[in-house]
Design a protein around this motif. Structure first.
Motif, short mmCIF file in Angstrom:
data_model
loop_
_atom_site.label_atom_id
_atom_site.label_comp_id
_atom_site.label_asym_id
_atom_site.label_seq_id
_atom_site.Cartn_x
_atom_site.Cartn_y
_atom_site.Cartn_z
N VAL A 105 0.85 -1.19 0.00
CA VAL A 105 0.00 0.00 0.00
C VAL A 105 0.89 1.24 0.00
O VAL A 105 1.75 1.39 0.86
N GLU A 106 0.69 2.10 -0.98
CA GLU A 106 1.42 3.36 -1.06
C GLU A 106 0.57 4.44 -0.39
O GLU A 106 -0.64 4.47 -0.57
N HIS A 107 1.19 5.31 0.37
CA HIS A 107 0.47 6.40 1.04
C HIS A 107 0.69 7.68 0.25
O HIS A 107 1.81 8.09 0.00
N TYR A 108 -0.41 8.32 -0.12
CA TYR A 108 -0.36 9.50 -0.98
C TYR A 108 0.18 10.71 -0.23
O TYR A 108 -0.14 10.96 0.93
N SER A 109 1.01 11.49 -0.93
CA SER A 109 1.43 12.80 -0.44
C SER A 109 1.17 13.80 -1.57
O SER A 109 1.19 13.43 -2.74
N TYR A 110 0.93 15.04 -1.20
CA TYR A 110 0.54 16.05 -2.19
C TYR A 110 1.60 16.30 -3.26
O TYR A 110 1.29 16.67 -4.37
N SER A 111 2.85 16.05 -2.95
CA SER A 111 3.91 16.29 -3.93
C SER A 111 4.14 15.09 -4.85
O SER A 111 4.95 15.15 -5.76
N GLN A 112 3.41 14.02 -4.63
CA GLN A 112 3.60 12.79 -5.39
C GLN A 112 3.01 12.90 -6.79
O GLN A 112 1.89 13.37 -6.97
N HIS A 113 3.76 12.44 -7.80
CA HIS A 113 3.26 12.37 -9.17
C HIS A 113 2.54 11.04 -9.34
O HIS A 113 3.10 9.99 -9.05
N LEU A 114 1.30 11.08 -9.80
CA LEU A 114 0.52 9.85 -9.98
C LEU A 114 0.40 9.51 -11.45
O LEU A 114 0.14 10.38 -12.28
N ASP A 115 0.56 8.25 -11.77
CA ASP A 115 0.40 7.73 -13.13
C ASP A 115 -0.77 6.76 -13.09
O ASP A 115 -0.59 5.56 -12.93
N ILE A 116 -1.99 7.29 -13.21
CA ILE A 116 -3.19 6.47 -13.12
C ILE A 116 -3.80 6.36 -14.51
O ILE A 116 -4.35 7.32 -15.03
N ALA A 117 -3.69 5.17 -15.09
CA ALA A 117 -4.26 4.94 -16.41
C ALA A 117 -5.67 4.37 -16.31
O ALA A 117 -6.52 4.67 -17.14
N HIS A 118 -5.92 3.56 -15.27
CA HIS A 118 -7.23 2.90 -15.13
C HIS A 118 -7.49 2.61 -13.66
O HIS A 118 -6.69 1.92 -13.02
N ALA A 152 -15.57 12.73 10.01
CA ALA A 152 -14.14 12.80 10.32
C ALA A 152 -13.37 12.47 9.05
O ALA A 152 -13.94 11.98 8.08
N VAL A 153 -12.10 12.73 9.08
CA VAL A 153 -11.23 12.37 7.96
C VAL A 153 -10.94 10.88 8.07
O VAL A 153 -10.56 10.39 9.13
N VAL A 154 -11.14 10.15 6.96
CA VAL A 154 -10.98 8.70 6.96
C VAL A 154 -10.10 8.26 5.80
O VAL A 154 -10.04 8.92 4.76
N PRO A 155 -9.43 7.13 5.94
CA PRO A 155 -8.61 6.61 4.84
C PRO A 155 -9.47 5.90 3.80
O PRO A 155 -10.48 5.27 4.13
N VAL A 156 -9.08 6.03 2.56
CA VAL A 156 -9.72 5.35 1.43
C VAL A 156 -8.59 4.73 0.60
O VAL A 156 -7.52 5.32 0.49
N ARG A 157 -8.84 3.58 0.03
CA ARG A 157 -7.85 2.94 -0.84
C ARG A 157 -8.36 2.83 -2.26
O ARG A 157 -9.52 2.50 -2.49
N MET A 158 -7.49 3.13 -3.19
CA MET A 158 -7.80 3.01 -4.61
C MET A 158 -6.81 2.03 -5.23
O MET A 158 -5.60 2.16 -5.05
N THR A 159 -7.33 1.04 -5.93
CA THR A 159 -6.50 0.12 -6.69
C THR A 159 -6.55 0.57 -8.14
O THR A 159 -7.64 0.80 -8.68
N TYR A 160 -5.38 0.72 -8.76
CA TYR A 160 -5.34 1.22 -10.13
C TYR A 160 -4.18 0.61 -10.90
O TYR A 160 -3.29 -0.01 -10.32
N GLU A 161 -4.23 0.77 -12.21
CA GLU A 161 -3.14 0.38 -13.09
C GLU A 161 -2.48 1.63 -13.63
O GLU A 161 -3.17 2.60 -13.97
N ASP A 162 -1.15 1.60 -13.72
CA ASP A 162 -0.44 2.73 -14.32
C ASP A 162 -0.33 2.54 -15.83
O ASP A 162 -0.87 1.57 -16.38
N ALA A 163 0.35 3.44 -16.50
CA ALA A 163 0.46 3.40 -17.96
C ALA A 163 1.21 2.17 -18.46
O ALA A 163 1.10 1.81 -19.62
N HIS A 164 1.95 1.50 -17.57
CA HIS A 164 2.69 0.31 -17.95
C HIS A 164 1.93 -0.97 -17.60
O HIS A 164 2.47 -2.07 -17.76
N GLY A 165 0.70 -0.84 -17.09
CA GLY A 165 -0.11 -2.00 -16.76
C GLY A 165 0.17 -2.59 -15.39
O GLY A 165 -0.37 -3.64 -15.06
#
Length: 79
Positions: A24-37, A49-62
């Motif tokens: 699991v990668e934790h997002y930071s505002y300075s992070q570049h995201l490569d989300i293709a799907h 309240a503020v809660v964690p959410v997880r997104m599963t995705y594929e990058d441009a390389h699959g």
């Protein structure tokens, strides 16, 4: 014969690596995201309240990734 055994071993090795859980990668505002799907996201909790959410995705390389980020829950009202 040795080449055949090596080929079979490499196929099983690749299959075993494909079944490993993703880190699991934790997002930071300075992070570049490569989300293709986007494959899926978890539900947002019904709390105020503020809660964690997880997104599963594929990058441009699959390659699959799991990204955890924080959002405001759905339980707040403006009454």
């Amino acid at each position: 014969m040795k080449a055949l055994l090596l080929l079979i071993a490499s196929v099983f090795s690749a299959a075993a690596m494909a079944d490993e859980p993703l880190a699991v990668e934790h997002y930071s505002y300075s992070q570049h995201l490569d989300i293709a799907h986007v494959i899926s996201t978890t539900d947002i909790a019904n709390v105020c309240a503020v809660v964690p959410v997880r997104m599963t995705y594929e990058d441009a390389h699959g390659q699959k990734h799991i990204l955890e980020y924080r959002v405001m829950g759905n339980g707040c009202s403006n009454s």
